[in-house]
Design an enzyme around this catalytic site. Structure first.
Site, PDB file in Angstrom:
ATOM      1  N   GLY A  33       3.412   1.624  -1.955  1.00  0.00           N
ATOM      2  CA  GLY A  33       4.071   1.692  -3.261  1.00  0.00           C
ATOM      3  C   GLY A  33       3.330   2.596  -4.233  1.00  0.00           C
ATOM      4  O   GLY A  33       2.327   3.223  -3.887  1.00  0.00           O
ATOM      5  N   ALA A  57       0.811  -1.221   0.000  1.00  0.00           N
ATOM      6  CA  ALA A  57       0.000   0.000   0.000  1.00  0.00           C
ATOM      7  C   ALA A  57       0.841   1.268   0.000  1.00  0.00           C
ATOM      8  O   ALA A  57       0.355   2.336  -0.351  1.00  0.00           O
ATOM      9  CB  ALA A  57      -0.950  -0.010   1.199  1.00  0.00           C
ATOM     10  N   ASP A  94      -3.983  -5.397 -19.524  1.00  0.00           N
ATOM     11  CA  ASP A  94      -3.726  -5.853 -20.891  1.00  0.00           C
ATOM     12  C   ASP A  94      -5.000  -5.741 -21.727  1.00  0.00           C
ATOM     13  O   ASP A  94      -4.973  -5.329 -22.883  1.00  0.00           O
ATOM     14  CB  ASP A  94      -3.245  -7.314 -20.860  1.00  0.00           C
ATOM     15  CG  ASP A  94      -2.153  -7.502 -19.823  1.00  0.00           C
ATOM     16  OD1 ASP A  94      -1.056  -6.994 -20.028  1.00  0.00           O
ATOM     17  OD2 ASP A  94      -2.418  -8.131 -18.771  1.00  0.00           O
ATOM     18  N   HIS A 139      -0.262 -13.083 -17.611  1.00  0.00           N
ATOM     19  CA  HIS A 139       0.085 -11.657 -17.671  1.00  0.00           C
ATOM     20  C   HIS A 139       1.597 -11.572 -17.865  1.00  0.00           C
ATOM     21  O   HIS A 139       2.364 -11.413 -16.917  1.00  0.00           O
ATOM     22  CB  HIS A 139      -0.334 -10.919 -16.400  1.00  0.00           C
ATOM     23  CG  HIS A 139       0.256  -9.535 -16.335  1.00  0.00           C
ATOM     24  ND1 HIS A 139      -0.138  -8.516 -17.169  1.00  0.00           N
ATOM     25  CD2 HIS A 139       1.234  -9.012 -15.572  1.00  0.00           C
ATOM     26  CE1 HIS A 139       0.572  -7.440 -16.924  1.00  0.00           C
ATOM     27  NE2 HIS A 139       1.418  -7.713 -15.959  1.00  0.00           N
TER      28      HIS A 139
HETATM   29  P1  NAI Z   1       6.436  -0.445  -5.777  1.00  0.00           P
HETATM   30  O1  NAI Z   1       7.801  -0.983  -5.659  1.00  0.00           O
HETATM   31  O2  NAI Z   1       6.212   1.011  -5.961  1.00  0.00           O
HETATM   32  O3  NAI Z   1       5.601  -0.886  -4.483  1.00  0.00           O
HETATM   33  C1  NAI Z   1       5.625  -2.183  -3.981  1.00  0.00           C
HETATM   34  C2  NAI Z   1       5.279  -2.103  -2.519  1.00  0.00           C
HETATM   35  O4  NAI Z   1       5.137  -3.445  -2.042  1.00  0.00           O
HETATM   36  C3  NAI Z   1       6.350  -1.409  -1.669  1.00  0.00           C
HETATM   37  O5  NAI Z   1       5.740  -0.452  -0.824  1.00  0.00           O
HETATM   38  C4  NAI Z   1       6.944  -2.588  -0.874  1.00  0.00           C
HETATM   39  O6  NAI Z   1       7.413  -2.187   0.398  1.00  0.00           O
HETATM   40  C5  NAI Z   1       5.718  -3.501  -0.766  1.00  0.00           C
HETATM   41  N1  NAI Z   1       6.025  -4.882  -0.402  1.00  0.00           N
HETATM   42  C6  NAI Z   1       7.087  -5.652  -0.760  1.00  0.00           C
HETATM   43  N2  NAI Z   1       7.026  -6.846  -0.160  1.00  0.00           N
HETATM   44  C7  NAI Z   1       5.877  -6.863   0.561  1.00  0.00           C
HETATM   45  C8  NAI Z   1       5.253  -7.817   1.410  1.00  0.00           C
HETATM   46  N3  NAI Z   1       5.833  -9.022   1.640  1.00  0.00           N
HETATM   47  N4  NAI Z   1       4.088  -7.500   2.005  1.00  0.00           N
HETATM   48  C9  NAI Z   1       3.518  -6.289   1.808  1.00  0.00           C
HETATM   49  N5  NAI Z   1       4.075  -5.331   1.028  1.00  0.00           N
HETATM   50  C10 NAI Z   1       5.237  -5.616   0.408  1.00  0.00           C
HETATM   51  O7  NAI Z   1       5.765  -1.302  -6.962  1.00  0.00           O
HETATM   52  P2  NAI Z   1       4.454  -0.963  -7.808  1.00  0.00           P
HETATM   53  O8  NAI Z   1       4.832  -0.172  -8.984  1.00  0.00           O
HETATM   54  O9  NAI Z   1       3.389  -0.480  -6.908  1.00  0.00           O
HETATM   55  O10 NAI Z   1       4.108  -2.427  -8.387  1.00  0.00           O
HETATM   56  C11 NAI Z   1       3.698  -3.471  -7.545  1.00  0.00           C
HETATM   57  C12 NAI Z   1       3.619  -4.781  -8.322  1.00  0.00           C
HETATM   58  O11 NAI Z   1       2.626  -4.724  -9.335  1.00  0.00           O
HETATM   59  C13 NAI Z   1       4.913  -5.184  -9.023  1.00  0.00           C
HETATM   60  O12 NAI Z   1       5.127  -6.572  -8.807  1.00  0.00           O
HETATM   61  C14 NAI Z   1       4.607  -4.927 -10.477  1.00  0.00           C
HETATM   62  O13 NAI Z   1       5.375  -5.751 -11.326  1.00  0.00           O
HETATM   63  C15 NAI Z   1       3.143  -5.305 -10.523  1.00  0.00           C
HETATM   64  N6  NAI Z   1       2.393  -4.809 -11.673  1.00  0.00           N
HETATM   65  C16 NAI Z   1       1.428  -5.644 -12.203  1.00  0.00           C
HETATM   66  C17 NAI Z   1       0.660  -5.263 -13.274  1.00  0.00           C
HETATM   67  C18 NAI Z   1      -0.363  -6.181 -13.842  1.00  0.00           C
HETATM   68  O14 NAI Z   1      -0.950  -5.818 -14.867  1.00  0.00           O
HETATM   69  N7  NAI Z   1      -0.673  -7.346 -13.271  1.00  0.00           N
HETATM   70  C19 NAI Z   1       0.859  -3.945 -13.896  1.00  0.00           C
HETATM   71  C20 NAI Z   1       1.845  -3.121 -13.245  1.00  0.00           C
HETATM   72  C21 NAI Z   1       2.586  -3.564 -12.175  1.00  0.00           C
END
Ligand code: NAI
Length: 326
Positions: free
Chosen positions: A14, A12, A159, A187
Protein backbone atom coordinates in the site's frame (compact mmCIF):
# COMPACT_ATOMS: atom_id res chain seq x y z
CA UNK A 1 27.93 -5.75 13.09
CA UNK A 2 24.84 -6.78 15.07
CA UNK A 3 22.74 -9.79 14.12
CA UNK A 4 19.82 -8.87 11.81
CA UNK A 5 16.39 -8.42 13.36
CA UNK A 6 13.15 -9.30 11.58
CA UNK A 7 10.67 -6.53 10.83
CA UNK A 8 7.20 -7.42 9.52
CA UNK A 9 5.18 -4.80 7.66
CA UNK A 10 1.57 -5.62 6.78
CA UNK A 11 -0.16 -3.81 3.94
CA UNK A 12 3.33 -3.57 2.50
CA UNK A 13 2.04 -3.06 -1.05
CA UNK A 14 0.00 0.00 0.00
CA UNK A 15 0.90 3.67 -0.04
CA UNK A 16 2.14 3.92 3.56
CA UNK A 17 4.12 0.73 2.98
CA UNK A 18 5.85 2.32 0.01
CA UNK A 19 6.84 5.35 2.10
CA UNK A 20 7.93 3.17 5.03
CA UNK A 21 9.94 0.20 3.81
CA UNK A 22 12.83 2.09 2.24
CA UNK A 23 13.38 4.12 5.38
CA UNK A 24 13.37 1.03 7.61
CA UNK A 25 15.91 -0.56 5.26
CA UNK A 26 18.07 2.57 5.38
CA UNK A 27 18.41 2.37 9.18
CA UNK A 28 16.12 5.31 10.00
CA UNK A 29 14.00 3.23 12.36
CA UNK A 30 16.40 1.05 14.34
CA UNK A 31 19.72 2.85 13.88
CA UNK A 32 22.51 2.72 11.34
CA UNK A 33 24.22 -0.25 12.98
CA UNK A 34 21.19 -2.59 12.96
CA UNK A 35 20.71 -4.90 9.94
CA UNK A 36 17.12 -5.87 9.17
CA UNK A 37 15.30 -8.66 7.38
CA UNK A 38 12.06 -7.24 5.98
CA UNK A 39 9.02 -9.49 5.96
CA UNK A 40 6.31 -8.06 3.72
CA UNK A 41 2.77 -9.28 4.27
CA UNK A 42 -0.20 -8.40 2.09
CA UNK A 43 -3.27 -10.12 0.64
CA UNK A 44 -3.01 -12.50 -2.33
CA UNK A 45 -4.11 -10.04 -5.07
CA UNK A 46 -1.33 -7.67 -3.95
CA UNK A 47 1.49 -10.24 -4.19
CA UNK A 48 2.60 -9.17 -7.65
CA UNK A 49 2.83 -5.52 -6.60
CA UNK A 50 4.71 -6.68 -3.51
CA UNK A 51 7.23 -8.43 -5.76
CA UNK A 52 7.84 -5.07 -7.47
CA UNK A 53 8.50 -3.46 -4.08
CA UNK A 54 10.95 -6.25 -3.29
CA UNK A 55 12.80 -5.61 -6.55
CA UNK A 56 13.08 -1.90 -5.77
CA UNK A 57 14.34 -2.64 -2.26
CA UNK A 58 17.01 -4.89 -3.78
CA UNK A 59 17.90 -2.18 -6.29
CA UNK A 60 18.67 0.27 -3.48
CA UNK A 61 21.55 -2.00 -2.31
CA UNK A 62 20.98 -0.89 1.28
CA UNK A 63 23.97 -2.06 3.37
CA UNK A 64 21.66 -2.83 6.33
CA UNK A 65 19.12 -4.88 4.37
CA UNK A 66 19.88 -8.53 5.10
CA UNK A 67 16.86 -10.02 3.26
CA UNK A 68 13.33 -9.46 1.96
CA UNK A 69 10.53 -12.02 2.22
CA UNK A 70 7.09 -11.57 0.64
CA UNK A 71 4.04 -13.53 1.74
CA UNK A 72 0.25 -13.57 1.96
CA UNK A 73 0.30 -15.98 4.91
CA UNK A 74 0.25 -14.34 8.38
CA UNK A 75 1.85 -17.43 9.97
CA UNK A 76 4.87 -17.05 7.67
CA UNK A 77 4.80 -13.27 7.85
CA UNK A 78 5.12 -13.16 11.64
CA UNK A 79 7.48 -16.13 12.08
CA UNK A 80 10.29 -15.18 14.50
CA UNK A 81 9.61 -11.50 13.96
CA UNK A 82 11.00 -8.90 16.38
CA UNK A 83 9.11 -5.79 15.21
CA UNK A 84 5.74 -5.63 13.49
CA UNK A 85 4.12 -2.62 11.87
CA UNK A 86 0.48 -3.47 11.19
CA UNK A 87 -0.45 -1.04 8.44
CA UNK A 88 -2.79 -3.09 6.23
CA UNK A 89 -6.44 -2.59 7.10
CA UNK A 90 -9.84 -2.57 5.50
CA UNK A 91 -10.81 0.97 4.46
CA UNK A 92 -14.33 2.24 4.96
CA UNK A 93 -16.38 1.35 1.87
CA UNK A 94 -19.56 3.02 0.55
CA UNK A 95 -22.48 2.61 2.93
CA UNK A 96 -20.30 1.01 5.59
CA UNK A 97 -21.23 1.96 9.16
CA UNK A 98 -18.59 2.43 11.84
CA UNK A 99 -19.63 -0.88 13.37
CA UNK A 100 -19.14 -2.68 10.02
CA UNK A 101 -15.69 -1.15 9.72
CA UNK A 102 -14.81 -2.25 13.25
CA UNK A 103 -15.97 -5.78 12.51
CA UNK A 104 -14.20 -6.07 9.14
CA UNK A 105 -10.96 -5.00 10.78
CA UNK A 106 -11.52 -7.13 13.83
CA UNK A 107 -11.50 -10.14 11.52
CA UNK A 108 -8.09 -9.13 10.08
CA UNK A 109 -6.47 -8.22 13.38
CA UNK A 110 -7.69 -11.26 15.30
CA UNK A 111 -6.07 -13.54 12.70
CA UNK A 112 -2.84 -11.53 12.88
CA UNK A 113 -2.89 -11.54 16.69
CA UNK A 114 -3.15 -15.34 16.71
CA UNK A 115 -0.31 -15.64 14.19
CA UNK A 116 1.85 -13.35 16.34
CA UNK A 117 0.99 -15.40 19.42
CA UNK A 118 1.93 -18.66 17.71
CA UNK A 119 4.99 -17.66 15.68
CA UNK A 120 6.62 -14.33 16.63
CA UNK A 121 9.48 -13.61 19.01
CA UNK A 122 8.22 -13.44 22.62
CA UNK A 123 9.69 -9.92 22.81
CA UNK A 124 8.00 -8.64 19.66
CA UNK A 125 7.17 -4.93 19.58
CA UNK A 126 3.92 -4.29 17.69
CA UNK A 127 2.74 -0.95 16.30
CA UNK A 128 -0.75 -0.78 14.81
CA UNK A 129 -1.19 1.95 12.18
CA UNK A 130 -4.24 0.60 10.30
CA UNK A 131 -7.47 2.26 11.43
CA UNK A 132 -9.26 2.19 13.80
CA UNK A 133 -5.73 1.85 15.18
CA UNK A 134 -6.36 1.76 18.94
CA UNK A 135 -9.13 -0.82 18.76
CA UNK A 136 -7.26 -2.87 16.13
CA UNK A 137 -4.32 -2.93 18.56
CA UNK A 138 -6.63 -4.08 21.35
CA UNK A 139 -7.98 -6.91 19.17
CA UNK A 140 -4.47 -7.98 18.18
CA UNK A 141 -3.33 -7.95 21.80
CA UNK A 142 -6.34 -9.90 23.08
CA UNK A 143 -5.72 -12.60 20.46
CA UNK A 144 -2.09 -12.98 21.55
CA UNK A 145 -2.52 -13.99 25.20
CA UNK A 146 0.98 -15.49 25.53
CA UNK A 147 2.66 -12.16 24.83
CA UNK A 148 2.96 -9.27 27.30
CA UNK A 149 0.09 -6.84 26.56
CA UNK A 150 2.59 -3.98 26.89
CA UNK A 151 4.12 -5.11 23.59
CA UNK A 152 1.07 -3.93 21.61
CA UNK A 153 0.80 -0.23 20.78
CA UNK A 154 -1.18 2.05 18.47
CA UNK A 155 0.04 5.06 16.53
CA UNK A 156 -0.79 8.59 17.65
CA UNK A 157 2.64 9.91 16.74
CA UNK A 158 1.33 11.51 13.57
CA UNK A 159 -1.16 13.52 15.63
CA UNK A 160 1.69 14.36 18.04
CA UNK A 161 3.87 15.63 15.19
CA UNK A 162 0.99 17.61 13.71
CA UNK A 163 0.37 19.28 17.09
CA UNK A 164 4.09 20.12 17.48
CA UNK A 165 4.15 21.88 14.13
CA UNK A 166 0.90 23.80 14.71
CA UNK A 167 2.11 25.29 18.01
CA UNK A 168 5.54 26.04 16.50
CA UNK A 169 3.93 27.95 13.61
CA UNK A 170 1.61 29.84 15.97
CA UNK A 171 4.46 30.93 18.26
CA UNK A 172 6.91 31.73 15.48
CA UNK A 173 9.31 29.02 16.63
CA UNK A 174 10.35 25.64 15.22
CA UNK A 175 9.56 22.11 16.33
CA UNK A 176 13.03 22.05 17.91
CA UNK A 177 11.71 24.49 20.51
CA UNK A 178 8.62 22.39 21.36
CA UNK A 179 8.69 19.65 24.01
CA UNK A 180 6.31 17.63 26.18
CA UNK A 181 3.47 17.46 23.65
CA UNK A 182 0.73 14.97 24.46
CA UNK A 183 -2.07 13.44 22.45
CA UNK A 184 -4.52 11.76 24.83
CA UNK A 185 -6.84 8.94 23.87
CA UNK A 186 -8.03 7.65 20.53
CA UNK A 187 -6.49 8.22 17.09
CA UNK A 188 -9.76 9.74 15.90
CA UNK A 189 -11.54 13.08 15.93
CA UNK A 190 -12.07 12.77 19.72
CA UNK A 191 -8.33 12.79 20.47
CA UNK A 192 -7.20 15.53 22.85
CA UNK A 193 -4.03 17.44 21.92
CA UNK A 194 -2.90 19.04 25.21
CA UNK A 195 -1.20 22.44 25.38
CA UNK A 196 -1.28 22.68 29.19
CA UNK A 197 1.68 20.34 29.52
CA UNK A 198 3.44 21.19 26.24
CA UNK A 199 6.32 23.66 26.38
CA UNK A 200 7.86 26.09 23.91
CA UNK A 201 11.43 26.96 24.89
CA UNK A 202 10.61 25.75 28.39
CA UNK A 203 7.51 27.98 28.78
CA UNK A 204 3.99 26.53 29.09
CA UNK A 205 2.61 26.56 25.54
CA UNK A 206 -0.87 27.51 26.78
CA UNK A 207 0.52 30.79 28.19
CA UNK A 208 1.73 31.81 24.74
CA UNK A 209 -1.65 31.56 22.99
CA UNK A 210 -5.18 32.59 23.87
CA UNK A 211 -7.69 30.03 25.07
CA UNK A 212 -10.02 30.70 22.11
CA UNK A 213 -7.29 29.82 19.60
CA UNK A 214 -6.50 26.67 21.60
CA UNK A 215 -10.12 25.50 21.72
CA UNK A 216 -11.46 26.70 18.38
CA UNK A 217 -8.45 26.47 16.11
CA UNK A 218 -5.62 24.29 17.45
CA UNK A 219 -7.67 21.35 18.75
CA UNK A 220 -9.95 20.99 15.68
CA UNK A 221 -7.03 21.52 13.26
CA UNK A 222 -5.10 18.64 14.82
CA UNK A 223 -8.21 16.45 15.16
CA UNK A 224 -9.31 17.05 11.54
CA UNK A 225 -5.90 17.11 9.86
CA UNK A 226 -6.28 13.64 8.34
CA UNK A 227 -9.55 14.68 6.65
CA UNK A 228 -7.99 17.95 5.43
CA UNK A 229 -5.18 16.00 3.76
CA UNK A 230 -7.61 13.60 2.07
CA UNK A 231 -9.54 16.62 0.74
CA UNK A 232 -6.41 18.32 -0.60
CA UNK A 233 -4.47 15.31 -1.87
CA UNK A 234 -7.29 13.01 -2.87
CA UNK A 235 -5.58 10.31 -0.83
CA UNK A 236 -4.88 9.84 2.86
CA UNK A 237 -1.63 10.83 4.55
CA UNK A 238 1.09 8.40 3.60
CA UNK A 239 4.60 9.87 3.86
CA UNK A 240 3.76 11.64 7.13
CA UNK A 241 2.12 8.48 8.49
CA UNK A 242 5.17 6.41 7.56
CA UNK A 243 7.43 9.02 9.15
CA UNK A 244 5.40 8.87 12.35
CA UNK A 245 5.60 5.06 12.40
CA UNK A 246 9.38 5.27 12.07
CA UNK A 247 9.47 7.82 14.90
CA UNK A 248 7.25 5.71 17.19
CA UNK A 249 9.35 2.56 16.76
CA UNK A 250 12.63 4.47 16.98
CA UNK A 251 11.62 6.09 20.28
CA UNK A 252 10.47 2.74 21.67
CA UNK A 253 13.59 0.84 20.59
CA UNK A 254 16.25 3.51 21.09
CA UNK A 255 14.70 5.75 23.79
CA UNK A 256 13.24 9.23 24.18
CA UNK A 257 15.44 12.29 24.76
CA UNK A 258 16.15 13.71 28.24
CA UNK A 259 12.99 14.73 30.07
CA UNK A 260 10.93 14.91 26.90
CA UNK A 261 8.23 12.41 26.07
CA UNK A 262 6.23 11.15 23.08
CA UNK A 263 2.59 10.14 22.59
CA UNK A 264 1.93 6.41 22.23
CA UNK A 265 -1.28 4.40 22.28
CA UNK A 266 -0.43 1.88 24.99
CA UNK A 267 -2.08 -0.63 27.30
CA UNK A 268 -3.74 1.36 30.07
CA UNK A 269 -2.78 0.37 33.62
CA UNK A 270 -5.41 2.74 35.02
CA UNK A 271 -3.12 5.80 34.99
CA UNK A 272 -5.05 9.10 35.10
CA UNK A 273 -8.20 7.10 35.86
CA UNK A 274 -8.42 5.69 32.32
CA UNK A 275 -10.11 2.27 32.12
CA UNK A 276 -7.57 -0.52 32.48
CA UNK A 277 -6.80 -2.56 29.39
CA UNK A 278 -7.82 0.06 26.80
CA UNK A 279 -5.18 1.00 24.22
CA UNK A 280 -5.13 4.72 25.03
CA UNK A 281 -2.64 7.38 23.99
CA UNK A 282 -0.61 8.70 26.93
CA UNK A 283 2.61 10.67 27.33
CA UNK A 284 5.35 8.02 27.43
CA UNK A 285 9.07 7.97 28.06
CA UNK A 286 11.12 5.13 26.58
CA UNK A 287 14.37 3.61 27.79
CA UNK A 288 16.09 0.24 27.18
CA UNK A 289 13.40 -0.86 24.74
CA UNK A 290 10.56 -0.27 27.20
CA UNK A 291 8.01 2.50 27.72
CA UNK A 292 6.50 4.01 30.88
CA UNK A 293 3.50 6.31 31.16
CA UNK A 294 4.57 9.72 32.48
CA UNK A 295 2.74 10.09 35.81
CA UNK A 296 3.01 13.77 36.66
CA UNK A 297 1.25 15.55 33.79
CA UNK A 298 -1.07 18.33 35.04
CA UNK A 299 -4.74 17.61 34.47
CA UNK A 300 -7.31 20.40 34.97
CA UNK A 301 -11.09 20.15 34.55
CA UNK A 302 -10.94 21.07 30.85
CA UNK A 303 -8.37 18.34 30.13
CA UNK A 304 -10.18 15.81 32.29
CA UNK A 305 -13.43 16.25 30.31
CA UNK A 306 -11.62 15.87 26.96
CA UNK A 307 -9.69 12.81 28.20
CA UNK A 308 -12.92 11.17 29.34
CA UNK A 309 -14.75 11.89 26.06
CA UNK A 310 -12.08 10.10 24.03
CA UNK A 311 -11.94 7.30 26.62
CA UNK A 312 -15.71 6.87 26.24
CA UNK A 313 -15.34 6.45 22.47
CA UNK A 314 -12.70 3.75 23.00
CA UNK A 315 -14.97 1.95 25.47
CA UNK A 316 -17.77 1.97 22.87
CA UNK A 317 -15.42 0.64 20.17
CA UNK A 318 -14.23 -2.09 22.54
CA UNK A 319 -17.79 -3.07 23.43
CA UNK A 320 -18.79 -3.19 19.73
CA UNK A 321 -16.19 -5.91 19.06
CA UNK A 322 -16.41 -7.63 22.45
CA UNK A 323 -17.34 -10.96 20.82
CA UNK A 324 -14.07 -10.93 18.84
CA UNK A 325 -11.72 -10.08 21.67
CA UNK A 326 -10.31 -13.55 22.11
P1 NAI B 1 -3.61 1.44 1.18
O1 NAI B 1 -5.00 1.09 0.82
O2 NAI B 1 -2.75 2.18 0.22
O3 NAI B 1 -2.83 0.10 1.57
C1 NAI B 1 -3.38 -0.87 2.41
C2 NAI B 1 -2.71 -2.18 2.07
O4 NAI B 1 -3.15 -3.13 3.05
C3 NAI B 1 -3.08 -2.72 0.69
O5 NAI B 1 -1.91 -3.11 0.01
C4 NAI B 1 -3.98 -3.92 1.04
O6 NAI B 1 -3.89 -4.95 0.07
C5 NAI B 1 -3.37 -4.34 2.38
N1 NAI B 1 -4.23 -5.22 3.18
C6 NAI B 1 -5.58 -5.21 3.31
N2 NAI B 1 -5.98 -6.22 4.09
C7 NAI B 1 -4.86 -6.87 4.50
C8 NAI B 1 -4.61 -8.01 5.32
N3 NAI B 1 -5.64 -8.70 5.87
N4 NAI B 1 -3.34 -8.41 5.51
C9 NAI B 1 -2.31 -7.74 4.94
N5 NAI B 1 -2.48 -6.67 4.13
C10 NAI B 1 -3.74 -6.23 3.92
O7 NAI B 1 -3.74 2.22 2.58
P2 NAI B 1 -2.66 3.16 3.29
O8 NAI B 1 -2.86 4.54 2.84
O9 NAI B 1 -1.32 2.54 3.21
O10 NAI B 1 -3.22 3.14 4.80
C11 NAI B 1 -3.20 1.96 5.57
C12 NAI B 1 -3.95 2.18 6.88
O11 NAI B 1 -3.32 3.16 7.69
C13 NAI B 1 -5.40 2.64 6.71
O12 NAI B 1 -6.21 1.90 7.61
C14 NAI B 1 -5.34 4.09 7.14
O13 NAI B 1 -6.59 4.53 7.63
C15 NAI B 1 -4.31 4.02 8.24
N6 NAI B 1 -3.70 5.28 8.62
C16 NAI B 1 -3.42 5.47 9.96
C17 NAI B 1 -2.83 6.62 10.41
C18 NAI B 1 -2.55 6.82 11.86
O14 NAI B 1 -2.11 7.92 12.21
N7 NAI B 1 -2.73 5.85 12.76
C19 NAI B 1 -2.49 7.70 9.47
C20 NAI B 1 -2.76 7.40 8.09
C21 NAI B 1 -3.36 6.22 7.70
Amino acid sequence: MKQPVRVTVTGAAGQIGYALLFRIASGAMLGDDQPVILKLLDITPALEALEGVRMELEDCAFPLLAGVECTDDPNTGFKDTDYALLVGARPRGPGMERKDLLEANAAIFSVQGKAINDHASRNIKVLVVGNPANTNALITQRNAPDIDPRNFTAMTRLDHNRAMTQIAIKTGTTVNDVTNMTIWGNHSATQYPDLFNAKVNGQAAIDLVDQAWFEEDFIPTVQQRGAAIIKARGASSAASAANAAIGHMRSWALGTEGDDWVSMGVYSDGSYGIAEGLIYSFPCRCCNGDWVIVQDADINDFSRAKMQATEQELIEERDAVAHLLG
